[in-house]
Write a protein that holds these residues in place. Structure first.
Motif, PDB file in Angstrom:
ATOM      1  N   ARG A 190      17.146  34.593  22.586  1.00  0.00           N
ATOM      2  CA  ARG A 190      17.733  35.781  21.955  1.00  0.00           C
ATOM      3  C   ARG A 190      17.558  37.011  22.830  1.00  0.00           C
ATOM      4  N   ALA A 191      16.394  37.147  23.460  1.00  0.00           N
ATOM      5  CA  ALA A 191      16.123  38.313  24.306  1.00  0.00           C
ATOM      6  C   ALA A 191      17.057  38.337  25.513  1.00  0.00           C
ATOM      7  N   ILE A 192      17.201  37.203  26.161  1.00  0.00           N
ATOM      8  CA  ILE A 192      18.079  37.144  27.339  1.00  0.00           C
ATOM      9  C   ILE A 192      19.529  37.317  26.915  1.00  0.00           C
ATOM     10  N   GLU A 208      13.025  29.765  41.818  1.00  0.00           N
ATOM     11  CA  GLU A 208      14.349  29.162  41.650  1.00  0.00           C
ATOM     12  C   GLU A 208      15.340  30.300  41.436  1.00  0.00           C
ATOM     13  N   VAL A 209      16.515  30.178  42.023  1.00  0.00           N
ATOM     14  CA  VAL A 209      17.589  31.140  41.819  1.00  0.00           C
ATOM     15  C   VAL A 209      18.687  30.433  41.027  1.00  0.00           C
ATOM     16  N   LEU A 210      19.108  31.068  39.947  1.00  0.00           N
ATOM     17  CA  LEU A 210      20.124  30.487  39.064  1.00  0.00           C
ATOM     18  C   LEU A 210      21.226  31.523  38.854  1.00  0.00           C
ATOM     19  N   ALA A 268      10.915  29.458  30.959  1.00  0.00           N
ATOM     20  CA  ALA A 268      12.003  30.368  31.318  1.00  0.00           C
ATOM     21  C   ALA A 268      13.161  29.605  31.953  1.00  0.00           C
ATOM     22  N   LEU A 269      12.854  28.638  32.804  1.00  0.00           N
ATOM     23  CA  LEU A 269      13.917  27.850  33.432  1.00  0.00           C
ATOM     24  C   LEU A 269      14.731  27.110  32.381  1.00  0.00           C
ATOM     25  N   ARG A 270      14.067  26.504  31.423  1.00  0.00           N
ATOM     26  CA  ARG A 270      14.759  25.781  30.348  1.00  0.00           C
ATOM     27  C   ARG A 270      15.631  26.749  29.537  1.00  0.00           C
ATOM     28  N   THR A 271      15.114  27.942  29.287  1.00  0.00           N
ATOM     29  CA  THR A 271      15.858  28.926  28.495  1.00  0.00           C
ATOM     30  C   THR A 271      17.116  29.387  29.218  1.00  0.00           C
ATOM     31  N   VAL A 272      16.989  29.767  30.494  1.00  0.00           N
ATOM     32  CA  VAL A 272      18.178  30.270  31.190  1.00  0.00           C
ATOM     33  C   VAL A 272      19.192  29.159  31.444  1.00  0.00           C
ATOM     34  N   GLU A 273      18.716  27.948  31.687  1.00  0.00           N
ATOM     35  CA  GLU A 273      19.667  26.842  31.837  1.00  0.00           C
ATOM     36  C   GLU A 273      20.399  26.589  30.520  1.00  0.00           C
ATOM     37  N   GLY A 274      19.712  26.766  29.400  1.00  0.00           N
ATOM     38  CA  GLY A 274      20.344  26.630  28.093  1.00  0.00           C
ATOM     39  C   GLY A 274      21.388  27.699  27.834  1.00  0.00           C
ATOM     40  N   LEU A 275      21.313  28.800  28.582  1.00  0.00           N
ATOM     41  CA  LEU A 275      22.288  29.886  28.470  1.00  0.00           C
ATOM     42  C   LEU A 275      23.406  29.761  29.509  1.00  0.00           C
TER      43      LEU A 275
END
Length: 166
Positions: free
Chosen positions: A105-107, A159-161, A134-141
């Motif tokens: 939600r924050a991201i 890691e750069v995403l 954090a990696l799991r969260t941003v990949e989920g987004l």
């Protein structure tokens, strides 16, 4: 990074807003447990956080400061060849709120704000390799890994995403 505007974006009960002095002073007291202590903000200068060029914004739930979002160079870690094809974004939650499932939600609130304010072609995040949450969260987004590097400052892995905006 553009002029400061009043509250611009809300998502999932969180609002991204201009950083106030009391917010910056509060953020500068934040300490995280190991191994997340690399995110401690105790060395941050409140005046730097308040400078619009630094790209910091408050993340609020109602009137309560629960975190921050940043846009621009703050999201970059020395050691990677950054370019202008994406807007770097980062952020943090108040230490006592970490690990409670608020990251998505924050991201999302930060992305909504960044989209409305900067209209980037893509967003880019740089995440410490150890930070699997954090990696799991941003990949989920919808962020996709584009590379890995060791920081020029201390050799820590990152890691750069990237997430294209359509």
């Amino acid at each position: 990074m553009g002029s400061l505007e009043p509250l611009v974006a809300s998502a999932a009960g969180m609002t991204v807003a201009p950083l106030r002095r009391e917010d910056a002073l509060d953020i500068c007291t934040w300490r995280y447990p190991a191994p997340y202590d690399c995110y401690d903000m105790t060395d941050a200068d409140p005046e730097w956080l308040l400078d619009p060029a630094s790209g910091f914004h408050a993340l609020l739930s109602g009137e309560r400061l629960i975190g921050f979002r940043s846009f621009g160079a703050d999201g970059q870690v020395p050691g990677w060849e950054y370019d202008d094809r994406a807007l770097d974004t980062g952020g943090g939650l108040r230490p006592e709120l970490v690990g409670q499932g608020l990251g998505h939600r924050a991201i999302s609130a930060g992305l909504a704000y960044g989209r409305a304010r900067f209209a980037p072609r893509a967003f880019r995040v740089t995440v410490a390799t150890f930070n699997t949450r954090a990696l799991r969260t941003v990949e989920g987004l919808g962020f996709q890994r584009v590379g890995r590097f060791d920081a020029a400052t201390d050799g820590s892995g990152f890691e750069v995403l990237v997430r294209p905006e359509r």
